[in-house]
Write a protein that holds these residues in place. Structure first.
Motif, PDB file in Angstrom:
ATOM      1  N   SER A   1      30.836 -11.155 -12.592  1.00 19.39           N
ATOM      2  CA  SER A   1      31.108 -12.076 -11.602  1.00 19.39           C
ATOM      3  C   SER A   1      29.872 -13.075 -11.525  1.00 19.39           C
ATOM      4  N   GLU A   2      28.631 -12.309 -11.549  1.00 18.92           N
ATOM      5  CA  GLU A   2      27.571 -13.207 -11.709  1.00 18.92           C
ATOM      6  C   GLU A   2      27.243 -14.240 -12.693  1.00 18.92           C
ATOM      7  N   ARG A   3      27.470 -13.692 -14.101  1.00 19.63           N
ATOM      8  CA  ARG A   3      27.230 -14.548 -15.016  1.00 19.63           C
ATOM      9  C   ARG A   3      28.659 -15.545 -14.995  1.00 19.63           C
TER      10      ARG A   3
ATOM     11  N   ARG B   1      34.398  -6.272  -2.381  1.00 20.72           N
ATOM     12  CA  ARG B   1      33.145  -7.101  -1.775  1.00 20.72           C
ATOM     13  C   ARG B   1      31.903  -7.569  -2.762  1.00 20.72           C
ATOM     14  N   ALA B   2      31.664  -6.153  -3.523  1.00 18.66           N
ATOM     15  CA  ALA B   2      30.372  -6.325  -4.346  1.00 18.66           C
ATOM     16  C   ALA B   2      30.782  -7.229  -5.456  1.00 18.66           C
ATOM     17  N   GLN B   3      32.170  -7.015  -5.975  1.00 18.70           N
ATOM     18  CA  GLN B   3      32.515  -7.903  -7.186  1.00 18.70           C
ATOM     19  C   GLN B   3      32.517  -9.365  -6.897  1.00 18.70           C
ATOM     20  N   ALA B   4      33.213  -9.655  -5.566  1.00 16.11           N
ATOM     21  CA  ALA B   4      33.244 -11.068  -5.012  1.00 16.11           C
ATOM     22  C   ALA B   4      32.132 -11.860  -4.656  1.00 16.11           C
ATOM     23  N   ALA B   5      31.090 -11.010  -4.124  1.00 10.49           N
ATOM     24  CA  ALA B   5      29.921 -11.408  -3.491  1.00 10.49           C
ATOM     25  C   ALA B   5      29.242 -12.677  -4.330  1.00 10.49           C
TER      26      ALA B   5
ATOM     27  N   LEU C   1      30.412 -14.961  -5.715  1.00  8.34           N
ATOM     28  CA  LEU C   1      31.167 -16.396  -5.131  1.00  8.34           C
ATOM     29  C   LEU C   1      30.213 -17.187  -4.323  1.00  8.34           C
ATOM     30  N   GLY C   2      29.450 -16.430  -3.617  1.00  9.54           N
ATOM     31  CA  GLY C   2      28.511 -17.060  -2.409  1.00  9.54           C
ATOM     32  C   GLY C   2      27.158 -18.004  -3.094  1.00  9.54           C
TER      33      GLY C   2
END
Length: 406
Positions: free
Chosen positions: A192-194, A222-226, A228-229
């Protein structure tokens, strides 16, 4: 008149009976499909003339029976009320493996066997064994490659989209589209970060997420979606809900996306202005919201466009491509959708076409409306993508009155 009425009555009765039989058949589909998924490759690989030694035939059959029993149980435990991630991973992986084995057992079991027979290669038993090893080899290669394809950061697909009503001041507007991230049982926080880093590198004016953010509640993912912020856009970051949000506490996802700084286009719109011209950017809830029973959730295009100048071009976010019929009626210029995953595992796209008007890419509907359907950024369920690569999309909006460069 009596004869005509009786004929119509007879036709209507026959049609009703046919529909009733079809509905009865559909009820049994969840039972029939898993059996076919495992029974067909079992027959082709082990019992269609190969004459394997008894221990091989029995052991192989036992493996297929185990797959048939384990897959639905694991999927129910993983995706049902219990939401057990390990069970979901097992069930999803077995589903993908079974589909690939089924597909290539059917194709090679017919085509390769026919080719070998025409060529006069060996006897029946040797041809059957060649088919077996060919199916296993192809399936192993596709599953390994498909796993890598599913887990990698998507490539960027860039295309220019000309909108006849777009003013010259908005020519070159960059719209980044991600969709169907499906954060789920497999932890993809680093992925998700990449993905978000790659989106930021596009320097888009508008970043859109067209739904199916995750599988599971916002608190669990939440940790995987974070990450997106961390997404950046020069104008706005907007999203709409997908059908999977309504399988797992949609309001929780609305609240989390608000916390991460994304603007909801839930049956509303905003205006994107540049160079003296304006684009209406609208969005609707997924069509499944209408039957979710959640207050305030539903796909309402009229509400999304309420107060917008009808002379302005409209970019619409709608999760499912099949919303395009309403978009055409509403005079939308461009609809962005996801949902299909491009089929995800070939040849599943043929089944997707039964429910959706398009599977992937840009298509025209009516005289004005364009639809872009993304193959999706992540994957659902089986951690494989076979001949349906994921994508991050960059759409560059073009005006027919494009300003000339001095």
């Amino acid at each position: 008149m009596t004869d005509t009425s009786e004929a119509r009555s007879t036709d209507g009765t026959a049609q009703a009976a046919q529909q009733s039989r079809l509905r009865r058949l559909m009820r049994y589909l969840p039972l029939i499909a898993p059996v076919l998924l495992w029974a067909v490759p079992c027959w082709v690989l082990l019992h269609a003339g190969q004459d394997w030694p008894l221990p091989v035939a029995l052991g192989g059959t036992a493996l297929f029976v185990l797959g048939l029993i384990t897959m639905p149980i694991a999927m129910m435990r993983g995706h049902g009320k219990r939401q057990q991630d390990r069970a979901a991973i097992v069930g999803d992986t077995l589903l993908g493996t079974g589909w690939v084995l089924f597909t290539w057992s059917v194709l090679l079991g017919v085509l390769l066997r026919l080719a070998l027979t025409v060529a006069g290669a060996g006897d029946g038993q040797s041809r059957a064994r060649i088919v077996t090893w060919a199916v296993l080899g192809v399936a192993a290669v596709l599953l390994a490659w498909g796993y890598v394809e599913a887990r990698r950061v998507p490539r960027v697909r860039e295309l220019d989209v000309q909108l006849p009503r777009l003013g010259p001041g908005l020519d070159g507007t960059r719209v980044a589209l991600i969709t169907d991230t499906h954060y789920g049982p497999l932890d993809r926080a680093r992925w998700s970060e990449r993905v978000c880093e790659k989106v930021n590198a596009l320097e888009a004016d508008l970043v859109c997420h067209t739904g199916d953010i995750a599988d599971g509640t916002a608190e669990r993912r939440r940790a995987q979606a974070a990450p997106l912020g961390t997404v950046r856009a020069t104008r706005a970051r907007v999203y709409v809900t997908g059908n999977h949000e309504y399988y797992s506490e949609a309001q929780g996802w609305v609240d989390l996306m608000d916390e991460l700084g994304w603007e909801p286009l839930r049956n509303r719109h905003l205006l994107l202005e540049r160079g003296g011209d304006t684009l209406v950017v609208a969005g609707v809830d997924d069509v499944t919201a209408e039957s979710s029973g959640l207050a305030g959730h539903g796909a309402h295009l009229t509400g999304a466009l309420d107060g917008a100048n009808p002379e302005l071009p409209v970019l619409l976010l709608a999760h499912q491509p099949k919303f395009i019929d309403r978009a055409v009626e509403g005079g939308i210029d461009l609809q962005l959708s996801g949902h299909t995953h491009g089929g995800q595992i070939w040849p599943f796209h043929h089944l997707v076409r039964i429910d959706q008007p398009t599977v992937a890419g840009l298509s025209r509907h009516g005289t004005r409306t364009l639809l872009y359907t993304s193959r999706g950024t992540g994957f659902w369920g089986p951690p494989f993508r076979v001949f349906a690569p994921s994508e991050i999309t960059l759409l560059v909006l073009r005006s027919p009155q494009r300003p000339t460069t001095p």
